[in-house]
Design an enzyme around this catalytic site. Structure first.
Site, PDB file in Angstrom:
ATOM      1  N   LYS A  91       6.256  -6.936   6.108  1.00  0.00           N
ATOM      2  CA  LYS A  91       6.860  -5.676   5.705  1.00  0.00           C
ATOM      3  C   LYS A  91       6.486  -4.384   6.689  1.00  0.00           C
ATOM      4  O   LYS A  91       4.911  -4.304   6.747  1.00  0.00           O
ATOM      5  CB  LYS A  91       6.682  -4.977   4.259  1.00  0.00           C
ATOM      6  CG  LYS A  91       7.914  -4.446   3.767  1.00  0.00           C
ATOM      7  CD  LYS A  91       7.517  -4.195   2.290  1.00  0.00           C
ATOM      8  CE  LYS A  91       8.563  -3.463   1.231  1.00  0.00           C
ATOM      9  NZ  LYS A  91       8.177  -3.001   0.182  1.00  0.00           N
TER      10      LYS A  91
HETATM   11  C1  E4P Z   1      10.805  -1.598  -1.970  1.00  0.00           C
HETATM   12  O1  E4P Z   1      10.401  -2.530  -0.861  1.00  0.00           O
HETATM   13  C2  E4P Z   1       9.774  -0.764  -2.274  1.00  0.00           C
HETATM   14  O2  E4P Z   1       8.501  -1.506  -3.008  1.00  0.00           O
HETATM   15  C3  E4P Z   1      10.248  -0.013  -3.667  1.00  0.00           C
HETATM   16  O3  E4P Z   1      11.548  -0.279  -3.883  1.00  0.00           O
HETATM   17  C4  E4P Z   1      10.006   1.515  -3.907  1.00  0.00           C
HETATM   18  O4  E4P Z   1      10.475   2.052  -5.034  1.00  0.00           O
HETATM   19  P1  E4P Z   1      10.076   3.426  -5.591  1.00  0.00           P
HETATM   20  O5  E4P Z   1      10.503   4.575  -4.609  1.00  0.00           O
HETATM   21  O6  E4P Z   1      10.674   3.346  -6.945  1.00  0.00           O
HETATM   22  O7  E4P Z   1       8.605   3.451  -5.576  1.00  0.00           O
END
Ligand code: E4P
Length: 225
Positions: A91
């Site tokens: 990522k």
């Molecule tokens: C996705 O890859 C992220 O880890 C996640 O969906 C972020 O979510 P949040 O905005 O609720 O922290």
């Protein structure tokens, strides 16, 4: 490495809690897992160790996020994370350096998830950089009074206009309705916390109906086994 376009909507679980992943995997609900530095902090676990465990119980891609800001360091971190298991998706953030790292890592045949995407133009750049996944954050847009779902629809239209193979991974999902709307908008994947995935099964009429059926069944005095 680009995966074939999804023929069905995939569910990723957005957690670093191994017990939650195991429980959902037993129902066949886990097509992949997404983690981020905040989720790793919440788990209190060693990053590489928890990743290894997650990869063992997850059939599909497991997103592991780099923390460097500069492309060369992101690439080095990405290569190290990818050593954990073949199903690691590296990522990287949707920055100029993140896009450079994405290009290099995808050319090495690795899965890359370009995260923290908040605009259609950012998603277009991720697709041009060869990303396996792009993660538009719905909830965080809704938080600031914008329309996260409109972004998913725009990206779907753009990717289909040009046949980009990058998969749309609807992220920052906070409610069951976000999942419904993402499916209607044609997102390839939704990643959501365990409690949101569990809430998909809940309906008060199901509970009420079950209660009435059981009451009537008891009145018959019969047993099935
Ligand atoms: C996705 O890859 C992220 O880890 C996640 O969906 C972020 O979510 P949040 O905005 O609720 O922290």
């Amino acid at each position: 490495m680009l995966e074939a376009k999804a023929k069905h909507m995939k569910f990723f679980v957005d957690t670093a809690e191994i017990a939650e992943i195991r429980e959902l995997a037993a129902l066949g609900l886990v097509d992949g897992v997404t983690t981020n530095p905040s989720l790793i902090r919440k788990s209190g676990r060693d990053f590489l160790e928890v990743l290894r465990e997650i990869c063992e119980v997850t059939p599909g891609p497991v997103s592991a996020e780099v923390v460097a800001l500069e492309a060369e360091q992101m690439i080095a971190e990405g290569r190290k994370l990818a050593e954990v298991a073949p199903n690691i998706a590296i990522k990287v953030p949707l920055t100029w350096d993140g896009l450079r790292a994405c290009r290099v890592l995808t050319e090495e045949g690795r899965m890359v998830n370009v995260t923290l995407c908040f605009s259609a133009n950012q998603a277009l750049l991720a697709a041009k950089a060869g990303a396996t996944f792009v993660s538009p954050f719905i909830g965080r847009l809704d938080d600031i009074n914008l329309d996260g779902m409109e972004l998913i629809r725009d990206i779907r239209t753009i990717f289909d206009n040009y046949d980009f193979g990058t998969e749309i991974l609807a992220a920052s999902i906070r409610t069951p309705n976000h999942i419904t709307q993402s499916a209607l908008a044609g997102a390839d994947i939704a990643t959501a916390p365990t409690k949101v995935l569990q809430a998909l099964a809940a309906h008060p009429l199901t509970d009420r109906g079950l209660e009435a059926f059981l009451k009537d069944w008891q009145a018959t005095g019969q047993r099935i086994v």
